[in-house]
Motif scaffolding. Structure first.
Motif, short mmCIF file in Angstrom:
data_model
loop_
_atom_site.label_atom_id
_atom_site.label_comp_id
_atom_site.label_asym_id
_atom_site.label_seq_id
_atom_site.Cartn_x
_atom_site.Cartn_y
_atom_site.Cartn_z
N ARG A 1 44.01 25.64 48.87
CA ARG A 1 44.91 25.71 50.02
C ARG A 1 44.23 26.31 51.24
O ARG A 1 44.69 26.16 52.37
CB ARG A 1 46.17 26.50 49.67
CG ARG A 1 47.04 25.72 48.69
CD ARG A 1 48.30 26.43 48.40
NE ARG A 1 49.22 26.26 49.53
CZ ARG A 1 50.39 26.85 49.60
NH1 ARG A 1 50.77 27.66 48.65
NH2 ARG A 1 51.16 26.65 50.63
N THR B 1 51.98 24.32 65.34
CA THR B 1 52.08 25.77 65.26
C THR B 1 50.72 26.42 65.51
O THR B 1 50.61 27.36 66.30
CB THR B 1 52.63 26.20 63.88
OG1 THR B 1 53.93 25.63 63.72
CG2 THR B 1 52.71 27.71 63.76
N MET B 2 49.68 25.89 64.86
CA MET B 2 48.34 26.45 65.07
C MET B 2 47.90 26.30 66.52
O MET B 2 47.35 27.22 67.11
CB MET B 2 47.33 25.77 64.13
CG MET B 2 47.49 26.19 62.70
SD MET B 2 46.33 25.39 61.60
CE MET B 2 44.77 25.93 62.24
N GLU C 1 37.26 17.17 57.91
CA GLU C 1 37.15 17.93 59.15
C GLU C 1 35.84 17.64 59.88
O GLU C 1 35.82 17.44 61.11
CB GLU C 1 37.28 19.42 58.88
CG GLU C 1 38.67 19.84 58.43
CD GLU C 1 38.74 21.26 57.91
OE1 GLU C 1 39.84 21.82 57.91
OE2 GLU C 1 37.69 21.82 57.51
N VAL D 1 40.16 21.51 62.33
CA VAL D 1 40.94 22.14 61.27
C VAL D 1 41.99 21.13 60.83
O VAL D 1 42.79 20.66 61.64
CB VAL D 1 41.65 23.42 61.77
CG1 VAL D 1 42.52 24.02 60.68
CG2 VAL D 1 40.63 24.44 62.25
N ALA E 1 52.62 22.06 61.24
CA ALA E 1 51.58 23.08 61.03
C ALA E 1 50.51 22.97 62.11
O ALA E 1 50.04 23.98 62.64
CB ALA E 1 50.96 22.94 59.64
N ALA E 2 50.13 21.74 62.45
CA ALA E 2 49.12 21.54 63.50
C ALA E 2 49.63 22.05 64.84
O ALA E 2 48.91 22.73 65.57
CB ALA E 2 48.76 20.06 63.59
N ASN F 1 40.57 25.93 51.68
CA ASN F 1 39.58 24.90 52.00
C ASN F 1 39.02 24.34 50.70
O ASN F 1 39.04 25.01 49.68
CB ASN F 1 38.45 25.47 52.85
CG ASN F 1 37.61 24.38 53.49
OD1 ASN F 1 37.99 23.22 53.49
ND2 ASN F 1 36.48 24.75 54.03
N CYS G 1 45.38 20.14 58.90
CA CYS G 1 46.65 20.82 58.59
C CYS G 1 47.46 19.95 57.63
O CYS G 1 47.31 18.74 57.59
CB CYS G 1 47.44 21.03 59.87
SG CYS G 1 46.62 22.09 61.06
N ALA G 2 48.36 20.61 56.91
CA ALA G 2 49.17 19.91 55.92
C ALA G 2 50.30 19.10 56.54
O ALA G 2 50.85 18.22 55.89
CB ALA G 2 49.73 20.91 54.92
N SER G 3 50.65 19.39 57.79
CA SER G 3 51.73 18.65 58.44
C SER G 3 51.55 18.69 59.95
O SER G 3 50.79 19.50 60.48
CB SER G 3 53.09 19.28 58.07
OG SER G 3 53.21 20.55 58.69
#
Length: 117
Positions: free
Chosen positions: A56, A89-90, A66, A79, A86-87, A58, A81-83
Motif C-alpha cells: 500500500r 486530495t494529494m 510511475e 505518484v 485521492a489524487a 509502494n 493514487c488509488a482513486s
C-alpha cells in the motif's frame, strides 16, 4: 540509454522502467516484502534507502507505472493514487492551507466541490 518515441514508450516503457525487455511488467501481488534485518526495513521506512516494505506504500509494479508516466509526461516524478479523489486530495493539500478557497469549473471531478482542508 536508448531513447524511444512516445508510442514505443507508452507500450513498452524504457530500459529504466523495463530492463528485461518484457512487453508487460510483472504484477507483484505480495502485500509485504522480505528484508534481511530490521535495520534495513527501518531505513526504507525513513526514506534513507530504496526498497519496498508494504504494497500500500509502494511496490515494483506501481513504481514501474510511475516511472513510465514520468517519462511520458516529461516530468521529474509521479505518484500513483488509488482513486481520483485521492489524487485530488494529494494535489490540493500540497498547495492549500486551512481557510484557502479554490475557484474551479462546475464540472470538477466528483465530490471535489465539497472538499474541505
Amino acid at each position: 540509454m536508448k531513447e524511444y518515441g512516445f508510442n514505443t514508450t507508452l507500450l513498452h516503457g524504457t530500459e529504466e522502467t523495463n530492463p528485461f525487455g518484457a512487453t508487460q511488467v510483472p504484477v507483484y501481488q505480495s502485500s509485504a516484502f522480505r528484508h534481511d534485518t530490521a535495520e534495513e526495513l527501518e531505513k526504507i521506512f525513513a526514506n534513507k534507502r530504496a526498497g519496498y516494505s508494504y504494497t500500500r506504500i509502494n511496490n515494483p509494479t506501481v513504481e514501474a507505472f510511475e516511472k513510465r508516466m514520468t517519462k511520458l509526461e516529461g516530468g521529474v516524478g509521479s505518484v500513483a493514487c488509488a482513486s481520483g479523489m485521492a489524487a485530488l486530495t494529494m494535489a490540493l493539500m500540497n498547495i492549500l492551507r486551512s481557510g484557502d478557497h479554490v475557484v474551479a469549473a462546475a464540472g470538477l471531478y466528483g465530490e471535489t466541490v465539497y472538499f474541505e482542508v
